[in-house]
Write an enzyme that holds these catalytic residues in place. Structure first.
Site, mmCIF file in Angstrom:
data_model
loop_
_atom_site.group_PDB
_atom_site.id
_atom_site.type_symbol
_atom_site.label_atom_id
_atom_site.label_comp_id
_atom_site.label_asym_id
_atom_site.label_seq_id
_atom_site.Cartn_x
_atom_site.Cartn_y
_atom_site.Cartn_z
ATOM 1 N N CYS A 118 0.699 -1.243 -0.097
ATOM 2 C CA CYS A 118 0.126 -0.294 -0.207
ATOM 3 C C CYS A 118 0.685 1.184 -0.073
ATOM 4 O O CYS A 118 0.535 2.251 -0.447
ATOM 5 C CB CYS A 118 -1.109 0.172 1.318
ATOM 6 N N GLY A 165 -13.837 -5.806 5.390
ATOM 7 C CA GLY A 165 -12.668 -6.605 4.992
ATOM 8 C C GLY A 165 -11.959 -7.122 6.284
ATOM 9 O O GLY A 165 -11.954 -6.452 7.243
#
Length: 459
Positions: A58, A199
């Site tokens: 990320c 998630g």
């Protein structure tokens, strides 16, 4: 091709990181794990690239390659990045960073040790470097140099974490996201704000853990399957974790004040049209619904920022959490740097020792050509019907002589890379043997490889 002679192939890193490029750009280049072998294959298909690996997280998208020519290799990889992402070359050039050989190695060692993370010493990056090795296993272009580099980086990451207390008090991206959300919420609502986590993978699980550490006793978790959520619920006794399937995501959002997203979805889960009709949140939590998105590619579209009652934070916004505690970071980083310097020397020595490998191969091949030619002569003199046993005995005799003669020279070409002297000797011996046996062809090895690649691509 006069420019190539004597040039040794280089390790190069071409990257975009949280320090150099915005999230919009990094997400277009993000490569999911399943695509890794394909990416390595495409990169190694480029004329000047021999080996490759991709580190995509990320906070960064970095491509490590062994290039036969630095300049041409960088150009080809940048063009490939542009082709896969649709970002113009000029824009990539504006945001990329380039490092070569020792600097590239040092960079990966620092990344693996958690020195280059937004959050000093964060542990997840080491797991991601391990993942690269796992994904590269058995892939043709994940060759000796690059796999050696990544495996050494794992060793460095482990040593730094064991020998310095760099990870003490270190926060992960997930905990920084939770910190950020709490910085934005009025203090009075810290235990009452309604939390939704979308998630339940590694990142999602960490978000849940950090929420619990902050005193949250109830939250809703949206995930594809209930399995992972049930496992987390088992682990977090005394906390009410309510599972909802993805189909309920918007309904759950309507009842949430803070929404954390961390899924691997390639497309946004929340867009303006989904968020604009959600009921407003109370003034007790500040009157704004907070979206904290730690996914790359992003799960919350940037269009959501236009919605009046919503605020969106993504990975790039975590910097303000990290700005605190600078001095402590610097001291720990210096301890880690000493370990990295030491490991760097070892890796460089190992790489140098690989220089003699082509000579070892050529010398073996040269000796074997002579052996086979002489063996043929001998066998033909012995007539047609030689018993198998005799044929084998003569063959073994020729192998035995060659191996014993080669043993000495081979020993002098190998070096374990632990001290510079044996390496210099090995390289001197390599040059001497190349001269004595005429092993150096007119073309340098690098040049031969390039010609072969170019010819192949023209077929």
């Amino acid at each position: 091709m006069p420019g190539y002679t004597k040039e040794r192939s280089s390790i190069v890193v071409i990257g975009l990181s949280v320090h150099t490029a915005p999230v919009e750009m990094r997400e277009k280049l993000a490569i999911p794990e399943a695509e890794m072998p394909r990416a390595i294959g495409e990169l190694c298909g480029l004329n000047h690239i021999e080996e490759a690996a991709v580190l995509s997280t990320c906070n960064r998208m970095e491509i490590y390659v062994v290039a036969l020519s630095q300049h041409r290799g960088v150009k080809e990889v940048t063009e490939w990045m542009s082709k896969t992402s649709g970002i113009p070359v000029s824009e990539i050039c504006e945001h990329r960073f380039l490092l070569y050989n020792k600097d590239a190695t040092q960079h990966l060692f620092e990344v693996s040790a958690g020195l280059d993370s937004l959050v000093l010493g964060e542990g997840q990056i080491l797991a991601q470097v391990r993942q690269v090795v796992k994904a590269g296993e058995g892939v043709l272009g994940f060759g000796r140099n690059i796999s050696g580099l990544f495996k050494h980086a794992i060793t460095v990451g482990k040593r730094v974490r064991t020998e310095t207390n760099i990870a003490a008090g270190a926060v992960s991206v997930s905990s920084a996201a939770v910190e950020l959300a709490f910085m934005k919420l009025p203090e009075s609502s810290h235990t009452t704000a309604r939390m939704l986590v979308v998630g339940a993978g590694k990142m999602g699980k960490l978000v849940i853990k950090h929420l619990v550490a902050k005193g949250c006793t109830k939250m809703v978790v949206v995930n594809r399957s209930e399995e992972k959520v049930a496992a987390i619920r088992e682990e977090m006794k005394g906390v009410e974790i309510i599972y909802r399937p993805f189909t309920d995501m918007l309904a759950c959002s309507a009842e949430a004040d803070v929404i954390f997203t961390s899924t691997a979805s390639e497309t946004p889960l929340f867009l303006k049209e989904h968020v604009k009709d959600l009921p407003p949140v109370s003034s007790e939590v500040g009157g704004l619904r907070l979206f904290t998105d730690i996914s790359v590619p992003r799960n919350v579209g940037s269009c959501v920022t236009d919605v009046e009652g919503a605020r969106v934070y993504n990975v790039d916004d975590l910097k303000e959490v990290v700005a605190a505690n600078k001095e402590d970071r610097l001291r720990k980083a210096m301890e880690a740097q000493a370990i990295i310097t030491e490991e760097l020397k070892q890796f460089e020595a190992w790489r140098d020792s690989l220089e003699t490998v082509p000579t070892i191969k050529k010398l073996r091949a040269y000796a074997d050509r002579i052996r086979l030619a002489e063996l043929e002569k001998c066998l033909s003199k012995m007539g047609e019907d030689i018993p198998k046993k005799t044929r084998k005995a003569v063959d073994d005799l020729s192998r035995g002589i060659v191996n014993k003669l080669l043993h000495g020279p081979m020993q002098h070409l190998r070096c374990d890379g632990n001290d510079g002297r044996t390496l210099n000797e090995a390289l001197e011996n390599m040059n001497a043997l190349n001269r004595m046996f005429g092993l150096e062809s007119d073309l340098s090895l690098v040049e031969q490889k390039i010609r072969a690649k170019v010819e192949q691509s023209q077929k």
